[in-house]
Design a protein around this motif. Structure first.
Motif, PDB file in Angstrom:
ATOM      1  N   LYS A 274     -10.973   6.171  11.696  1.00 46.07           N
ATOM      2  CA  LYS A 274     -11.121   6.338  10.243  1.00 46.07           C
ATOM      3  C   LYS A 274      -9.761   6.298   9.555  1.00 46.07           C
ATOM      4  N   LYS A 275      -8.799   7.032  10.096  1.00 49.74           N
ATOM      5  CA  LYS A 275      -7.459   7.046   9.503  1.00 49.74           C
ATOM      6  C   LYS A 275      -6.843   5.661   9.503  1.00 49.74           C
ATOM      7  N   GLY A 276      -7.050   4.950  10.599  1.00 54.75           N
ATOM      8  CA  GLY A 276      -6.456   3.626  10.734  1.00 54.75           C
ATOM      9  C   GLY A 276      -7.077   2.574   9.842  1.00 54.75           C
ATOM     10  N   THR A 277      -8.309   2.770   9.444  1.00 56.35           N
ATOM     11  CA  THR A 277      -8.991   1.777   8.620  1.00 56.35           C
ATOM     12  C   THR A 277      -9.122   2.181   7.155  1.00 56.35           C
ATOM     13  N   LEU A 278      -8.715   3.386   6.811  1.00 52.39           N
ATOM     14  CA  LEU A 278      -8.912   3.875   5.448  1.00 52.39           C
ATOM     15  C   LEU A 278      -8.174   3.031   4.416  1.00 52.39           C
ATOM     16  N   SER A 279      -6.960   2.604   4.698  1.00 49.96           N
ATOM     17  CA  SER A 279      -6.230   1.751   3.753  1.00 49.96           C
ATOM     18  C   SER A 279      -7.011   0.463   3.506  1.00 49.96           C
ATOM     19  N   PHE A 280      -7.515  -0.122   4.579  1.00 47.82           N
ATOM     20  CA  PHE A 280      -8.303  -1.355   4.485  1.00 47.82           C
ATOM     21  C   PHE A 280      -9.547  -1.120   3.638  1.00 47.82           C
TER      22      PHE A 280
ATOM     23  N   LEU B 228       0.081   3.430  -0.888  1.00 49.69           N
ATOM     24  CA  LEU B 228      -0.300   2.061  -1.230  1.00 49.69           C
ATOM     25  C   LEU B 228       0.421   1.588  -2.498  1.00 49.69           C
ATOM     26  N   LYS B 229       0.640   2.498  -3.433  1.00 53.93           N
ATOM     27  CA  LYS B 229       1.423   2.142  -4.626  1.00 53.93           C
ATOM     28  C   LYS B 229       2.872   1.859  -4.244  1.00 53.93           C
ATOM     29  N   ASN B 230       3.436   2.667  -3.361  1.00 57.97           N
ATOM     30  CA  ASN B 230       4.822   2.458  -2.918  1.00 57.97           C
ATOM     31  C   ASN B 230       4.990   1.138  -2.183  1.00 57.97           C
ATOM     32  N   GLU B 231       3.931   0.651  -1.554  1.00 59.39           N
ATOM     33  CA  GLU B 231       3.948  -0.636  -0.851  1.00 59.39           C
ATOM     34  C   GLU B 231       3.648  -1.795  -1.809  1.00 59.39           C
TER      35      GLU B 231
ATOM     36  N   GLY C 180      -1.294  -6.849  -3.394  1.00 59.84           N
ATOM     37  CA  GLY C 180      -2.419  -6.180  -2.760  1.00 59.84           C
ATOM     38  C   GLY C 180      -3.540  -7.147  -2.431  1.00 59.84           C
ATOM     39  N   GLN C 181      -3.819  -8.083  -3.341  1.00 58.57           N
ATOM     40  CA  GLN C 181      -4.860  -9.093  -3.102  1.00 58.57           C
ATOM     41  C   GLN C 181      -4.487  -9.962  -1.905  1.00 58.57           C
TER      42      GLN C 181
END
Length: 110
Positions: A14-20, A60-63, A88-89
């Protein structure tokens, strides 16, 4: 079966896929935090705490994958809406390619 191992593994997945997942949900529309939590829960049955979501949104904003804007409401306090940047897209497109490859590999093994 080792239930403790399964629980830890499931948490890591879950942690690994949450950004996705966040990027996938935001690809079509902008949402504010609570809305995003509810939509992810509806689509995936994954419960996300605010204490997990907001630090992730900041990362995600920092990236440069997300931006945010404050929107005034007719009643109540303003809400912070999140949306994908152009970066991001493009990043999401590459993540989809990587995910599809991984999925095909795992399906062969399973």
């Amino acid at each position: 079966m080792n239930e403790e191992f399964i629980e830890k593994w499931q948490s890591q997945v879950k942690k690994g896929t949450l950004s996705f997942i966040v990027l996938l949900v935001l690809k079509e529309t902008e949402l504010y935090g609570y809305e995003l939590i509810e939509k992810i829960k509806l689509l995936t049955h994954i419960e996300i705490a605010e204490g997990t979501l907001y630090p992730l949104m900041n990362r995600l904003k920092n990236e440069n994958l997300l931006e945010s804007k404050w929107v005034e409401q007719e009643t109540g306090i303003p809400r912070k809406y999140y949306f994908l940047t152009e970066t991001g897209q493009k990043t999401l497109g590459e993540m989809k390619i990587q995910w599809t490859g991984l999925q095909k590999t795992l399906n062969k093994l399973i």
